[in-house]
Structure formats: C-alpha cells, structure tokens
Scaffold this motif. Sequence first.
Motif, PDB file in Angstrom:
ATOM      1  N   GLU A 304       0.834  -1.203   0.000  1.00  0.00           N
ATOM      2  CA  GLU A 304       0.000   0.000   0.000  1.00  0.00           C
ATOM      3  C   GLU A 304       0.868   1.252   0.000  1.00  0.00           C
ATOM      4  OE1 GLU A 304      -2.644  -0.110   3.294  1.00  0.00           O
ATOM      5  OE2 GLU A 304      -3.696  -1.920   2.628  1.00  0.00           O
ATOM      6  N   ASN A 305       2.111   1.113   0.499  1.00  0.00           N
ATOM      7  CA  ASN A 305       2.972   2.280   0.631  1.00  0.00           C
ATOM      8  C   ASN A 305       4.273   2.187  -0.159  1.00  0.00           C
ATOM      9  OD1 ASN A 305       1.676   4.184   2.636  1.00  0.00           O
ATOM     10  ND2 ASN A 305       1.594   2.271   3.791  1.00  0.00           N
ATOM     11  N   TYR A 306       4.505   1.057  -0.855  1.00  0.00           N
ATOM     12  CA  TYR A 306       5.745   0.892  -1.626  1.00  0.00           C
ATOM     13  C   TYR A 306       5.419   0.323  -3.001  1.00  0.00           C
ATOM     14  CZ  TYR A 306       8.149   1.866   2.688  1.00  0.00           C
ATOM     15  OH  TYR A 306       8.588   2.489   3.830  1.00  0.00           O
ATOM     16  N   SER A 307       6.188   0.744  -3.999  1.00  0.00           N
ATOM     17  CA  SER A 307       5.958   0.291  -5.369  1.00  0.00           C
ATOM     18  C   SER A 307       7.129  -0.550  -5.856  1.00  0.00           C
ATOM     19  CB  SER A 307       5.754   1.491  -6.301  1.00  0.00           C
ATOM     20  OG  SER A 307       6.902   2.324  -6.325  1.00  0.00           O
ATOM     21  N   TYR A 311      10.954  -1.028  -4.781  1.00  0.00           N
ATOM     22  CA  TYR A 311      10.525  -0.812  -3.403  1.00  0.00           C
ATOM     23  C   TYR A 311      10.640   0.665  -3.018  1.00  0.00           C
ATOM     24  CZ  TYR A 311      10.421  -5.861  -3.216  1.00  0.00           C
ATOM     25  OH  TYR A 311      10.127  -7.182  -3.471  1.00  0.00           O
ATOM     26  N   PRO A 313       9.085   4.287  -1.935  1.00  0.00           N
ATOM     27  CA  PRO A 313       7.933   4.744  -1.145  1.00  0.00           C
ATOM     28  C   PRO A 313       6.992   5.577  -1.986  1.00  0.00           C
ATOM     29  CG  PRO A 313       9.891   6.010  -0.583  1.00  0.00           C
ATOM     30  CD  PRO A 313      10.354   4.907  -1.495  1.00  0.00           C
ATOM     31  N   LYS A 314       5.698   5.366  -1.792  1.00  0.00           N
ATOM     32  CA  LYS A 314       4.692   6.150  -2.507  1.00  0.00           C
ATOM     33  C   LYS A 314       4.489   7.517  -1.864  1.00  0.00           C
ATOM     34  CE  LYS A 314       2.215   2.018  -4.076  1.00  0.00           C
ATOM     35  NZ  LYS A 314       0.944   1.249  -4.037  1.00  0.00           N
ATOM     36  N   LYS A 315       4.905   7.645  -0.619  1.00  0.00           N
ATOM     37  CA  LYS A 315       4.846   8.928   0.069  1.00  0.00           C
ATOM     38  C   LYS A 315       6.270   9.427   0.306  1.00  0.00           C
ATOM     39  CE  LYS A 315       0.507   7.966   2.504  1.00  0.00           C
ATOM     40  NZ  LYS A 315      -0.153   7.862   3.828  1.00  0.00           N
ATOM     41  N   GLN A 318       7.916  14.507  -2.336  1.00  0.00           N
ATOM     42  CA  GLN A 318       7.163  14.933  -3.511  1.00  0.00           C
ATOM     43  C   GLN A 318       5.691  15.171  -3.215  1.00  0.00           C
ATOM     44  OE1 GLN A 318       8.218  11.889  -2.927  1.00  0.00           O
ATOM     45  NE2 GLN A 318       6.617  10.404  -3.451  1.00  0.00           N
ATOM     46  N   ASN A 319       5.155  14.555  -2.162  1.00  0.00           N
ATOM     47  CA  ASN A 319       3.747  14.770  -1.812  1.00  0.00           C
ATOM     48  C   ASN A 319       3.569  15.028  -0.315  1.00  0.00           C
ATOM     49  OD1 ASN A 319       4.198  12.200  -0.815  1.00  0.00           O
ATOM     50  ND2 ASN A 319       2.892  11.160  -2.317  1.00  0.00           N
ATOM     51  N   TYR A 321       4.681  13.600   2.212  1.00  0.00           N
ATOM     52  CA  TYR A 321       4.501  12.380   3.016  1.00  0.00           C
ATOM     53  C   TYR A 321       3.028  12.103   3.323  1.00  0.00           C
ATOM     54  CZ  TYR A 321       9.510  13.047   3.509  1.00  0.00           C
ATOM     55  OH  TYR A 321      10.851  13.236   3.236  1.00  0.00           O
TER      56      TYR A 321
END
Length: 440
Positions: A304-307, A311, A313-315, A318-319, A321
């Motif tokens: 949900e938090n890593y792509s 690996y 972080p999606k947060k 850039q956004n 956090y």
Amino acid sequence: MISAEQNERLTRVGPGTPGGRVLRHYWQPIALVDELEGKRPVRPVRALGQDFVLFRDEQGRIGLLDRDCPHRNADLAFGRLEDGGLRCPFHGWLFDVTGKCLETPAEPEGSTLCTRIKQRSYPVEVRSGIIFAYLGEGAAPPFPAFDCFAAPDTHTFAFKGLIECNWLQALEVGIDPAHASFLHRFFDDGDEKEAYGKQFRATSDGSDLPMTYVLREFPRPRIEVDNTPYGLRVTALRSINDATTHVRVTNLFFPQAFVIPMSAEMTITQWHMPVDDTRCYWIAIFTSFAGPVDRARMRAQRLENYSLPDYLPKKGRQNDYGFDPDEQESKTYTGMGEDINVHDQWAVESQGAIQDRTRETLASSDKAIAANRRLLMRAMAAVEEGKRPALLQEDTTAGLTGPGTIDTMAPAATWESHWRQAVERRRGAAPWAPPALAAE
C-alpha cells in the motif's frame, strides 16, 4: 555534539572510507529473494557506493559480480542468462556465479584468453528471504543463531523500502525509545482484530492495554543501555503505577541492524543497507513465534505504501509524506497516515541527505545513539590499526541466540527477571523450538 570530521567518518561508506571499511567486515543484506523471481532473474545492485549485478543461473545458483564487464566495461546487468552463466551482450563473454570466465567467443579459435580472466565475485547466503553478501576481504564471518535466522521460512517474512538519506540517521531511529511516544502516537487505539502485521497496534505481553495507549499516556521512559556480545541492549521502562512497569526491550545488532518487538507473537530484525552516502534501504525480517506468517497479508499491507520493482515509497517529499492537517488534529500525531515507516522516513529525511550532527543537541534519551556512535568510532580505529573490529561474529560467538526483545507488563520490583522469563516463555512455545537464549 560531534565535529564535522567525526560526522564525515561516521557517515561515509564508499571503498576506502573509514566507515566503508568497517561495514565491509559484516554480511550485507543486498536484496530480497523475491527480487530474483520472475522471467529474468538478473538485478543491478548498488551497495556501499559500489555497483554489482545479482543473478540466479539456470541451476538455481545465485551469483554477485562486479557490474562492469572486465572486457570493455559494458553493463552486465543487461546480460543474457544462458549456457551456465551470465553473458555480456557486447562481445559474448560468459561468466559463472564465481566470476570464472567460461567463454570469450569473439576470440580466435583456440584462444586461451578466458582462462586468464576472472570477474570479481562475492560470497552470498540466503537467509529468511534475504540475500546477504560479504563485500570485504578475507573470510566472511559466521551468522549468529538469532531467531530470525533459525526460524523456518514459514515463520518469517522479508520486505524492504528505500529511504533517501544516510544510513546512520535511519538506523538511529530504531535505537531511540523515546520517539515512539510522539512520532508514532495514535489518538485512537483501534481494533485489536486489525493489529496483525502493524507496529504498535497490538497489546503487550501480559496486558490488555494496547501499545498505542502505553506510548501515548506514558511518554517519559527511563532508558537503560547495556553492552552485549552483539552490540547494545536498550531497555525503556515506563512506570504505569507503583506496582507495575512497562518494559520494552530492543537491541542494536552492530553495526546496521536492530531487533525490536512488533507484537506479542512477532519480532522485527531490521537492517539499514547503505546504497551510497545519501540513500539506504530498510530491509527487515519479521519472525513469528506462533503460527506461520500470513505473508500475503503482510505483503499487501506494505505494498500500500511501496511500489515495485525497486521498493520505492509512494509517500515522500514529492507529496509531503501524505500530510493531512485534519488527520494531525484528531487521528495521528504526524498527520501522515498509520504506517510507522512513513513517520520514520519523514523524520530522518527531514534531517537532510546527511545529517549535520554539529548542529544537534543530544539529550538524556539519546544515550543509546551516543553509545552506538562510540562503538562505530572504536571499530573504525581498530580497522585502521589493522585489527578486526569488535562485535564481529566469530566462531566463538556464532552460537549467540535471540536476542531477547519484548513489550511486557512487569511487577515493578522484579522487572529484570520478568522480561527474560516472558521472552523464554514465548520462545519455548514456538513450534519451531528455538534454542534457549545464550547468556550475555
């Protein structure tokens, strides 16, 4: 406060640097086994400021080589897996997992050039879903018999995530018991049924109080730091009342890992693997002392938090956090969601790519951080004198087990014996029967 020169020594990891030379004496968690799954099991790896290629050959053997082909320095991470090794697409030179050159097919018939070619290779070991590599000189040290290595694969789960800052400031969060009462504070204790796989959401051993409540309501722990054969034991004591003390025991596994409790049935052993001076991966083994780990659930939670595949972080910066002021007002202390990895990521990335420790002011709650820095400085001095660093696993210490780590409610007068008994009780009930804790 430390000097700029000391900060430089503590943080740099490249070849030939004092810190880099120390870290190359220890096994490094360079990748997850999962990263070699799929159609093409070849991965570029950057670790300690060096570039490597990791691959699994047709026989299932894993190899780690320097990434540049010794012929004309083309990138072996784009190599072809065939004929028993990894073949460079530039001129067809073929290397096995040991770095031996098997073919130089563009050379004249009868050429013996390949017999004189050897690509640098590095020892690898697979433990609990992680591929470890030894990047130093000489013989690799043994692994201790820690629970995360002793448990069967069914009772472990490995995952990782990138952090864009120096490895040391990322590690230091894990040996700072005081921050959890603030950075990871939740205003709602949540449902125990939803606590699986989540840090600080379950109850402590011997208590029906969720850890969120304990951390939130008792934010002034008394912290004790003890030297151990593997690093440091850090004990945070929170007085609940005159008769009861909450005991949280965590450990520094020198030089790059910590071992902490996750829930009554699960622990986390987490390394901070330097990519280079300004990036690192947290890479963790979750170990269950009860039933098999629900890997699908644990993996889904973290994705949900890593792509994938890196690996990331999606947060992040850039956004912001995922910062939400309404959430910060009523739900979490940070306003950055419920994943504590995001909280930690913000905390350490906000210190800068490499924290300027000449500007910090350590407090009494930072005694474990100060102790660890002293261990690192002594290890660097030893290596510079031609000695092996202290706390390096040797044959005499390979039998180290545990280390003991737990959240537990204890009688105030007997907390020291109580937490050890609680650890032994949990370990003794494990279906994979870990050995008794080694004496420290």
